[in-house]
Design an enzyme around this catalytic site. Structure first.
Site, PDB file in Angstrom:
ATOM      1  N   ARG A 227      -1.416 -12.327 -12.882  1.00 20.58           N
ATOM      2  CA  ARG A 227      -1.076 -13.358 -14.252  1.00 20.58           C
ATOM      3  C   ARG A 227      -0.363 -14.422 -14.064  1.00 20.58           C
ATOM      4  NH1 ARG A 227      -4.818 -10.640 -16.164  1.00 20.58           N
ATOM      5  NH2 ARG A 227      -3.611  -9.378 -18.633  1.00 20.58           N
ATOM      6  N   HIS A 275      -9.613 -18.070 -15.093  1.00 19.08           N
ATOM      7  CA  HIS A 275      -8.623 -17.211 -15.440  1.00 19.08           C
ATOM      8  C   HIS A 275     -10.178 -16.010 -15.811  1.00 19.08           C
ATOM      9  CE1 HIS A 275      -6.164 -13.707 -17.273  1.00 19.08           C
ATOM     10  NE2 HIS A 275      -7.353 -13.599 -16.555  1.00 19.08           N
TER      11      HIS A 275
HETATM   12  N1  LIG Z   1      -7.908 -12.398 -13.339  1.00 24.22           N
HETATM   13  C1  LIG Z   1      -8.054 -11.584 -13.987  1.00 24.22           C
HETATM   14  O1  LIG Z   1      -9.354 -11.868 -14.676  1.00 24.22           O
HETATM   15  C2  LIG Z   1      -7.861 -10.109 -14.383  1.00 24.22           C
HETATM   16  C3  LIG Z   1      -8.937  -9.497 -14.520  1.00 24.22           C
HETATM   17  C4  LIG Z   1      -7.962  -7.992 -15.018  1.00 24.22           C
HETATM   18  C5  LIG Z   1      -6.976  -7.614 -15.046  1.00 24.22           C
HETATM   19  N2  LIG Z   1      -6.361  -8.055 -13.937  1.00 24.22           N
HETATM   20  C6  LIG Z   1      -4.613  -8.281 -13.879  1.00 24.22           C
HETATM   21  O2  LIG Z   1      -4.706  -7.612 -13.045  1.00 24.22           O
HETATM   22  C7  LIG Z   1      -3.778  -6.669 -12.861  1.00 24.22           C
HETATM   23  C8  LIG Z   1      -3.876  -5.259 -12.138  1.00 24.22           C
HETATM   24  O3  LIG Z   1      -4.915  -4.197 -12.874  1.00 24.22           O
HETATM   25  P1  LIG Z   1      -4.753  -2.436 -12.584  1.00 24.22           P
HETATM   26  O4  LIG Z   1      -6.175  -2.453 -13.379  1.00 24.22           O
HETATM   27  O5  LIG Z   1      -5.589  -3.254 -11.308  1.00 24.22           O
HETATM   28  O6  LIG Z   1      -3.496  -2.095 -12.901  1.00 24.22           O
HETATM   29  P2  LIG Z   1      -3.488  -0.394 -12.329  1.00 24.22           P
HETATM   30  O7  LIG Z   1      -4.509   0.280 -12.011  1.00 24.22           O
HETATM   31  O8  LIG Z   1      -2.711  -0.277 -13.985  1.00 24.22           O
HETATM   32  O9  LIG Z   1      -2.507  -0.789 -11.122  1.00 24.22           O
HETATM   33  C9  LIG Z   1      -1.664  -1.197 -10.830  1.00 24.22           C
HETATM   34  C10 LIG Z   1      -0.987  -1.872  -9.227  1.00 24.22           C
HETATM   35  O10 LIG Z   1       0.122  -2.283  -8.972  1.00 24.22           O
HETATM   36  C11 LIG Z   1       1.195  -1.197  -9.039  1.00 24.22           C
HETATM   37  N3  LIG Z   1       2.110  -1.805  -9.416  1.00 24.22           N
HETATM   38  C12 LIG Z   1       3.027  -1.218 -10.797  1.00 24.22           C
HETATM   39  N4  LIG Z   1       4.367  -2.124 -10.513  1.00 24.22           N
HETATM   40  C13 LIG Z   1       4.439  -2.113  -9.015  1.00 24.22           C
HETATM   41  C14 LIG Z   1       6.039  -2.868  -8.855  1.00 24.22           C
HETATM   42  N5  LIG Z   1       6.801  -2.477  -9.391  1.00 24.22           N
HETATM   43  N6  LIG Z   1       5.858  -2.946  -6.919  1.00 24.22           N
HETATM   44  C15 LIG Z   1       5.199  -2.454  -6.879  1.00 24.22           C
HETATM   45  N7  LIG Z   1       3.802  -1.801  -6.875  1.00 24.22           N
HETATM   46  C16 LIG Z   1       3.362  -2.024  -8.543  1.00 24.22           C
HETATM   47  C17 LIG Z   1       0.730   0.111  -9.028  1.00 24.22           C
HETATM   48  O11 LIG Z   1       1.311   1.000  -8.834  1.00 24.22           O
HETATM   49  P3  LIG Z   1       0.961   2.507  -8.781  1.00 24.22           P
HETATM   50  O12 LIG Z   1       0.223   2.798  -7.768  1.00 24.22           O
HETATM   51  O13 LIG Z   1       1.842   3.097  -7.709  1.00 24.22           O
HETATM   52  O14 LIG Z   1       1.364   3.046 -10.154  1.00 24.22           O
HETATM   53  C18 LIG Z   1      -0.531   0.174  -8.869  1.00 24.22           C
HETATM   54  O15 LIG Z   1      -1.090   0.387  -7.731  1.00 24.22           O
HETATM   55  C19 LIG Z   1      -3.594  -5.925 -14.092  1.00 24.22           C
HETATM   56  O16 LIG Z   1      -2.235  -5.593 -15.151  1.00 24.22           O
HETATM   57  C20 LIG Z   1      -4.311  -7.589 -14.735  1.00 24.22           C
HETATM   58  O17 LIG Z   1      -2.769  -8.430 -15.089  1.00 24.22           O
HETATM   59  C21 LIG Z   1      -6.961  -9.482 -13.741  1.00 24.22           C
END
Ligand SMILES: NC(=O)c1ccc[n+]([C@@H]2O[C@H](COP(=O)([O-])OP(=O)(O)OC[C@H]3O[C@@H](n4cnc5c(N)ncnc54)[C@H](OP(=O)(O)O)[C@@H]3O)[C@@H](O)[C@H]2O)c1
Length: 312
Positions: A227, A275
């Protein structure tokens, strides 16, 4: 005419052509009454949403489930949501492989100096660069969730040293795992390329700031695909312009679309995309949402339920 027992699904997604979604959801859930939301619409059981207005939730107070057609729920969680609804994010649904290919191309393009190579060729110069050592390019992946873990795994297949940082402890073969605020500095100090795949939460906003980015190896490189509000844009520009960092690939921005006068547009060290690193794939998403709605109806548990208190 819908009977009271018919499951109702309401669709309210900004910037999304509704017809193919409605047709796809109807084909996947033929018994359901599926309609495009209009103000004043009858109460539905499930909502399929992207950036809905607050009015949608103010009216749809009986929703049992809210399906976000993206992985990030930061914008959704700023709204007042019906108290009894579970919020469900897309769980891969074809995004992880896209994210892996995007991040691998950005890392490889940087590591192999392919932009400089292309510029030389454009100038009619057949020049070679000294091959660089993969061992000198450890890649740190922030966030080891659905997308981050897949990206880390894909990078390790290209034999880069890969580090990962998450909130809770992880154990991924071939990835040096760090967790929690106490291990952030060690993780950053051991990384040369930094990939951000964290969710946007109060704990992670502005995490790509001068202090943290200065801990990367000298000449470090930043890839932000999570983000825009994770990155303090002025800090990144100052670090690149001073030579402390070598550049960045950015897919997300604090303001989208990127404003016409933004310094990123013309910066030679920064590669931009709109994006687009991992797009929502309609067919995959519909199949996933339909399967989860049926599971919830049966009383089964599902993956991808958001913990609103945690913020992701
Ligand atoms: N650019 C694009 O086109 C696009 C597309 C899709 C998604 N995204 C972004 O990608 C992000 C990640 O997606 P995802 O599906 O992988 O999410 P996810 O499965 O919820 O994984 C989030 C990861 O971040 C870690 N995390 C959260 N808060 C943290 C903190 N305070 N300190 C350290 N680690 C932390 C979590 O740790 P734990 O494993 O310990 O819970 C988990 O490993 C989304 O939220 C979105 O913003 C971007």
């Amino acid at each position: 005419m819908a009977t009271p027992a018919t499951m109702r699904i309401t669709f309210c997604c900004s910037n999304t052509k509704p017809e193919p979604w409605l047709a796809g959801l109807q084909a996947a859930l033929p018994q359901a009454d599926i309609r495009l939301w209009q103000p004043g619409a009858p109460a539905a059981d499930f909502g399929v949403v992207w950036a809905p207005p607050q009015q949608f939730f103010d009216e749809q107070t009986r929703l049992k489930g809210i399906f976000n057609i993206g992985a990030g729920v930061d914008a959704l969680l700023t709204l007042r949501l019906p108290p009894n609804a579970v919020v469900v994010r897309l769980d891969d649904a074809g995004m992880a492989v896209q994210m892996a290919e995007y991040v691998c191309q950005a890392v490889i393009r940087h590591f192999r100096e392919l932009d400089a190579c292309a510029l030389d060729m454009r100038a009619g110069q057949w020049t070679f660069r000294t091959p660089r050592q993969r061992a000198d390019f450890p890649v740190g992946v922030m966030g080891l969730g659905v997308l981050g873990a897949r990206v880390a795994q894909a990078l390790s297949h290209f034999e880069f040293p890969v580090l990962g940082w998450s909130r809770t402890a992880k154990n991924h073969p071939g990835i040096t795992c760090f967790h929690g605020p106490g291990q952030l500095t060690d993780f950053l100090r051991q990384s040369r390329v930094l990939v951000n795949l964290l969710p946007l939460t109060p704990d992670t906003v502005n995490i790509l700031n001068r202090d943290n980015l200065s801990k990367l190896h000298s000449g470090g490189y930043v890839i932000n695909v999570a983000r825009g509000a994770h990155l303090v844009e002025a800090d990144l520009l100052a670090l690149i312009d001073s030579g402390r960092l070598s550049g960045a690939t950015l897919d997300v921005f604090r303001t989208e679309p990127l404003p016409p006068d933004h310094p990123f547009w013309q910066h030679p060290g920064i590669t931009l995309t709109p994006h687009t690193s991992a797009r929502t794939l309609r067919a995959d998403s519909i199949a996933q949402i339909a399967a989860k709605i049926m599971a919830l109806q049966r009383g089964d548990s599902i993956a991808g339920v958001v913990d609103a208190a945690r913020g992701y």
